[in-house]
Design an enzyme around this catalytic site. Structure first.
Site, PDB file in Angstrom:
ATOM      1  N   LYS A 180       1.032  -1.071  -0.141  1.00  0.00           N
ATOM      2  CA  LYS A 180      -0.035  -0.014  -0.146  1.00  0.00           C
ATOM      3  C   LYS A 180       0.983   1.246   0.054  1.00  0.00           C
ATOM      4  CE  LYS A 180      -2.860   3.232   1.818  1.00  0.00           C
ATOM      5  NZ  LYS A 180      -2.491   4.520   2.114  1.00  0.00           N
ATOM      6  N   SER A 238       2.705   5.523  12.485  1.00  0.00           N
ATOM      7  CA  SER A 238       2.371   6.021  13.759  1.00  0.00           C
ATOM      8  C   SER A 238       1.703   4.968  14.577  1.00  0.00           C
ATOM      9  CB  SER A 238       1.133   7.180  13.409  1.00  0.00           C
ATOM     10  OG  SER A 238      -0.098   6.312  12.957  1.00  0.00           O
ATOM     11  N   GLY A 241      -1.975   4.591  13.746  1.00  0.00           N
ATOM     12  CA  GLY A 241      -2.060   3.659  12.311  1.00  0.00           C
ATOM     13  C   GLY A 241      -1.892   2.232  12.503  1.00  0.00           C
ATOM     14  N   GLU A 261       5.862  -1.262  13.428  1.00  0.00           N
ATOM     15  CA  GLU A 261       6.886  -0.555  14.022  1.00  0.00           C
ATOM     16  C   GLU A 261       6.182   1.042  14.158  1.00  0.00           C
ATOM     17  OE1 GLU A 261      10.591   0.629  12.103  1.00  0.00           O
ATOM     18  OE2 GLU A 261      10.133   2.185  13.512  1.00  0.00           O
ATOM     19  N   CYS A 298      12.737   7.023  13.677  1.00  0.00           N
ATOM     20  CA  CYS A 298      12.138   6.071  14.554  1.00  0.00           C
ATOM     21  C   CYS A 298      13.089   6.025  16.073  1.00  0.00           C
ATOM     22  CB  CYS A 298      11.839   4.877  14.217  1.00  0.00           C
ATOM     23  SG  CYS A 298      11.135   4.443  12.506  1.00  0.00           S
TER      24      CYS A 298
END
Lengths: 519, 519
Positions: A180, A238, A241, A261, A298
Site C-alpha cells: 500500500k 504512527s 495507524g 513499528e 524512529c
C-alpha cells in the site's frame, strides 16, 4: 510518527491525489490512481495465485530476483533521487545513501536465501526398533505464510517503503507482497514499483508476486488487511495507524500477525562519570544527533536521563549553545510538521517543563524548529503524556536526583526501539545495574553512540516491546527479519518423492539439525 | 476440547472446590484452595521478583533444575498415578506413559538449555575503517520474555498440565511460570506443583520461579492474564477458552502473546490406491485410532476424506464392523462427556449426515459411546458446523466425487494441527498435488500413520494455522517450543564488562553466527 500526521493524510481522501512538493506544499505532476475495493481484490487474487509458484522456485532463482530488483532500482537513476527529494524534502546525500541501503538490503536477503539457514531444517530419523513404540521419521522446515501486505513509512521513502526491508524480507521468505504505497511519496513509490515489476517480468515470475496499490485514504489499507488472502502485515508509521491495523487483523475470521513499528522515544542515559569527563562534548554531539534529518527517525533521541550535577550543567549549557545554530529543515509532509508543532507547543506550554533551547525558525511551509526541554523525574513519573513521542527534532531531559530515581524512570518507561548509555569506565557498575532494566524495555542497547544509525546486519534488532512495535519478538531490520514471514511444518514418514527437496536424505548444502545436532 | 466443557466447569464456581472421581462423578478428598485476586497478585509479584535472578543463573544450573523437577515427579510414585487415574478416568498404562513423557520433556529442554543454540547468538564485529561510515560492533542474543502464565489441559493431566510442555519450555527459556491449575485434576496438579516447589528449593532458586493457583472459575485465569507482570500465556483447551484469553491479552495496556492450542479435527485423506489395496485394513486401524483414550486427543482423526468407490466401501464396511465392538470409556469430566454427547447428537440428527456405526453404550456416569458418521462433499462445503470439533471418539467421513472435489474440501477446511494421507505408491502424484494445500492448513503432515501420537522431538510441530492454535508460527511440543518465550536484544558497542557472558569474545561452547556464518 504521530497520530495527527496519519489523520491529516486521511483528510485528503476527498481531494485529487497528487504528489506534493514538501518544500512548497504544492501539488506537482500528474495525478495518481486512487485504488478501490476492486483493485484490492485483484491484487490479492493475483498474489494468492502466485504464491504456490513463487514459494516453489529454487532458492538461487529467488536470490537472483532480489538482486534484480536492486539493479532495476539503480537503473532508474537520477529521476528516483529527484522524485524522492521533492516528495520528502530530504537532501540528496541522504537519499543516495538510503538508495544504497535499500539495494544493500535486497542483496543481504539474497545471501540469506542462498544460505538457507532460515529454513530451519531439522531431521529426526526414524527409530523403528525403539521400545515401547517405534519413532517415526520427522522432518521440519519453515514455509512462507502467504501473501503479505506492506505499509511503507514516509520518513524513509526508499529503505522503509515500496522495496524496503519489509518487502525484501517477505519476498525473501517466499511471500508475494502487496504494497500500500505511502501517499506522501507516490512518485517515488511508483518508480520503485515499476522497478520491481520489471524484475518480476525479467525473472519469469507470475505478476502477482508484487502488487502496488495507491491512494490517499486509510480505508484502502484497511481493505487490504481485511482481505482473507493476506496472511501477514508489515507496517512502519504512527502508533494510531499501527494499532488500527492490529485491530483489523485481529477482528478477521482468521486473525493474522501484524508487525507494526510504531513509536519510540529512545531514552539516552547520560552517566555521571561520562558527564563529568565530557559533558559539554556530549551536549554538542546530542544536538547533532537530535537535528539530523529534521529529527525524523524512529530512533531519534527523544528522552534524556541524567543525575543532577556539574556534568549535567555542562551538557545542558553546551546544548543550549549549539541548538540555536541548528537550521530549520523541511519536514516530510505538512501534516507531520503540524503534528510536530503541536507536540512541541504542548511541551513548551507545560507547567512543569522548561524550554532549554530552540533551533532556528524556518521560512518554508513545513520547516521544523528543533526543541530541547527539561523536566524532573517526579514530574515525568506523574504525567504519562511527557513520555509520548513528538516525531521530529524534539527531546526532553529528565533530571533525576539519584541513580535510584533514574532507574525508576527507566522502569516506568514504555517499550522502546533503543536505549543508549553514554558512559565512561567509572560508570560500569551503575551501567551493569541498568542493563537488565534496559533489556526489558528495548530491542537494542547502545553504549557511547547515538541511536539514529540502524545498521543493516545479522545482529541488528530494530524492534522492541510494545508500543515501540506490536510484536517485540521480531526485528524489521537485518537478516533476522525474514523469520517474521515463516511458520514451521513437520513432515512425518513422507516418502522422498513427497518431501521438499531440501529435506531429502541426499540434499546438500543447506544447514540442518539431525537429532538436534548440526550436520 | 469444546466450549461447553469449559462452560460447565465455570458453573461450578459457586460450589465447593473438590476433586471429582471421573468414574463416579462424586467428589473425593479434602477441598482445595479457591484462589482469588490477592493470590494472583502475590504469585505475579513473586514471579516478577524472581525473573532477573532466574534468567541470570548459568545454563547448567537451569538444566539441572529442569532435571530435578523430573526426579521429584518420579519420586512421588504411586500416589501421582492413582490421583491422575481417579481424576481423569484414564488407565494406568496411559498415565505411566504420560509421566514418562513429562519427565522426558524436562530432560529434552535441559539438553536444549545446555547446548544454548536457542540463544541465537550473532556477532557482527565492528568495522572501524568502513567507508563512508564505520560499522559498530553488534551482538545479539535471545532473552526470556518474563513471567509466563500456563493453563494446562484436562486430557493430559501430566504432559500438558502443571509440569507439561508449556511449563518446561518457559522455564527452559528463563521465564518464571505461574500455572493456573486445571480444576478437573486438582489433586494431580497439587502433587506435581509440590514436586516443582521442592526442585525450586533444592536448586536454591527464588520461590517465585514457580507459582500455582487453584480454583474452579474462569475468572481466576482471566485475572492472571490481565496482570501486567505476565508477559506471555500458554494454553491448551477449548476454542472458546483460548479465544477468551486472547481477547483479554490483546485488551491489556501492553498486549502480550497468547499461545493457545484450541481445536482441530485432523483431516485424514484416504487415497484411492491405498483404499483399493487395503481399504478394510485401514477401516479397522481407523477405529482403533479413533477410540484410543476415548478419542480425547487434540489430534484425534475427526474428519476423513475419500473418493467414492469400492475401496471406500470396504473401508466403511470394516469400520462398521469394528466400531460396535469398541468399549465405552470413561471421559475426563462430566462436562466433556455432556459436550461430546451433544456434538454426536447434533451430527446424528443432521438431515444430511448418515450414522455409519456407534460403539458400545457406556454404563458409568461419563462414558463416551464412539460414533462414525458420513456426509457428502457438497453438504460439508455448504454447512460450516460440520467442520466443528466434537471432542471425543467421533469422526465424520466426507464422500467426494473426484480428486478435485476432495481438494476443494481440503482448501475450505479451517487450520489444523495435523493432516494425514493414507496412500500407496500409485497415489504419489495426487498426494504431491495435495501437499501444498495441506502445508497451508496444518502444522504436521503425516503419511500412512494416524495423527494421535505426538512425538516429543526436535522436528515436531504441534501447532498450526488458526483456529488449531492462536499462533501458527510456533509449536507447543518439541524443542522448538522454547522459541515462544524469547525475544531478541541487540547490543551495540558494549564493553566486555557489560556484555552477556555468552557474547564476549572469549566465550566458548555455544553456537554463534559471526557475520552471519556459523563459528
Amino acid at each position: 510518527m504521530t497520530d495527527t500526521a496519519a489523520a491529516t493524510l486521511d483528510r485528503s481522501e476527498a481531494t485529487a491525489f497528487r504528489s506534493i512538493d514538501s518544500a512548497t506544499g504544492q501539488p506537482v505532476g500528474e495525478p495518481f490512481a486512487v485504488h478501490g475495493p476492486a483493485d484490492v481484490d485483484a491484487a490479492c487474487a493475483a498474489a494468492e495465485a502466485a504464491f504456490d509458484t513463487y514459494r516453489a522456485i529454487d532458492r538461487e532463482a529467488r536470490a537472483a530476483f532480489l538482486e534484480k530488483i536492486g539493479e532495476e532500482i539503480m537503473a532508474i537513476g537520477e529521476p528516483l533521487i529527484e522524485a524522492a527529494m521533492r516528495e520528502s524534502g530530504l537532501p540528496r546525500a541522504r537519499l543516495e545513501g538510503e538508495r544504497g541501503r535499500t539495494v544493500g538490503q535486497l542483496k543481504l536477503f539474497a545471501g540469506v536465501v542462498r544460505r538457507g539457514a532460515y529454513l530451519g531444517l531439522r531431521i529426526d530419523p526414524a527409530m523403528p526398533d525403539r521400545q515401547p513404540l517405534p519413532r517415526p521419521d520427522l522432518r521440519l522446515r519453515m514455509i512462507p505464510l502467504g501473501p503479505v501486505a506492506v505499509f511503507g513509512a514516509s520518513n524513509f521513502p526508499l529503505a522503509f517503503s515500496t522495496a524496503g526491508g519489509d518487502t525484501a524480507s517477505a519476498l525473501a521468505a517466499g511471500c508475494p507482497v502487496v504494497v500500500k504505497g505511502h501517499p506522501a511519496h507516490p512518485q517515488t513509490g511508483e518508480l520503485v514499483a515499476g522497478a520491481i515489476r520489471r524484475a518480476v517480468a525479467a525473472s519469469g515470475l507470475p505478476e502477482g508476486v508484487f502488487g502496488h496499490l495507491t491512494g490517499p485514504s486509510n480505508e484502502l489499507g484497511a481493505a487490504l488487511v481485511r482481505d482473507p488472502r493476506i496472511q501477514a502485515v508489515g507496517f512502519t508509521g504512527s502508533r494510531g495507524g499501527g494499532l488500527a491495523l492490529v485491530q483489523i487483523a485481529q477482528g478477521r475470521k482468521v486473525p493474522i500477525p501484524v508487525y507494526a513499528e510504531m513509536s519510540s522515544i529512545n531514552p539516552v542515559v547520560l552517566m555521571p562519570e561520562a558527564l563529568k569527563a565530557r559533558g559539554a562534548a556530549l551536549g554538542t554531539a546530542f544536538v547533532a544527533s537530535l537535528t539530523m534529518g529534521a529529527g525524523q527517525f524512529c530512533t531519534n533521541p527523544g528522552l534524556l536521563l541524567a543525575i543532577e550535577g556539574e556534568g549535567l550543567d555542562a551538557f545542558v549549557n553546551a546544548a543550549r549553545e549549539a541548538l540555536p545554530g541548528a537550521a530549520a529543515q523541511t519536514m516530510l509532509t505538512k501534516g507531520i510538521h503540524q503534528a510536530y508543532d503541536q507536540g512541541v507547543e504542548a511541551l513548551a506550554g507545560h507547567n512543569h517543563v522548561e524550554t532549554i533551547a530552540r533551533g532556528q525558525v524556518g521560512e518554508g511551509v513545513a520547516q521544523g524548529q528543533a526543541a530541547f526541554f527539561a523536566t524532573t523525574a517526579a514530574e515525568f513519573l506523574a504525567d504519562d503524556t511527557l513520555g509520548h513521542e513528538v516525531f521530529g527534532a524534539s527531546s526532553l531531559l529528565v533530571r533525576c536526583q539519584s541513580a535510584e530515581e533514574l532507574a525508576q524512570v527507566l522502569s516506568a518507561a514504555e517499550g522502546q526501539l533503543t536505549a543508549t548509555i553514554q558512559m565512561d569506565e567509572g560508570d560500569t557498575d551503575l551501567a551493569a545495574r541498568l542493563i537488565p532494566i534496559l533489556e526489558r524495555k528495548a530491542g537494542r542497547i547502545l553504549a557511547n553512540g547515538w541511536p539514529t544509525g540502524v545498521e543493516v546486519a545479522h545482529a541488528m534488532v530494530h524492534g522492541g516491546p510494545f508500543p515501540a512495535t506490536s510484536d517485540g519478538r521480531t526485528t524489521s531490520v537485518g537478516s533476522m527479519a525474514i523469520d517474521r514471514f515463516l511458520r514451521p511444518v513437520s513432515y512425518q514418514n513422507l516418502s522422498a518423492a513427497l518431501l521438499p527437496a531440501e529435506l531429502r536424505d541426499d540434499a546438500q548444502g543447506t544447514p540442518r539439525l539431525i537429532d538436534g545436532q548440526p550436520a
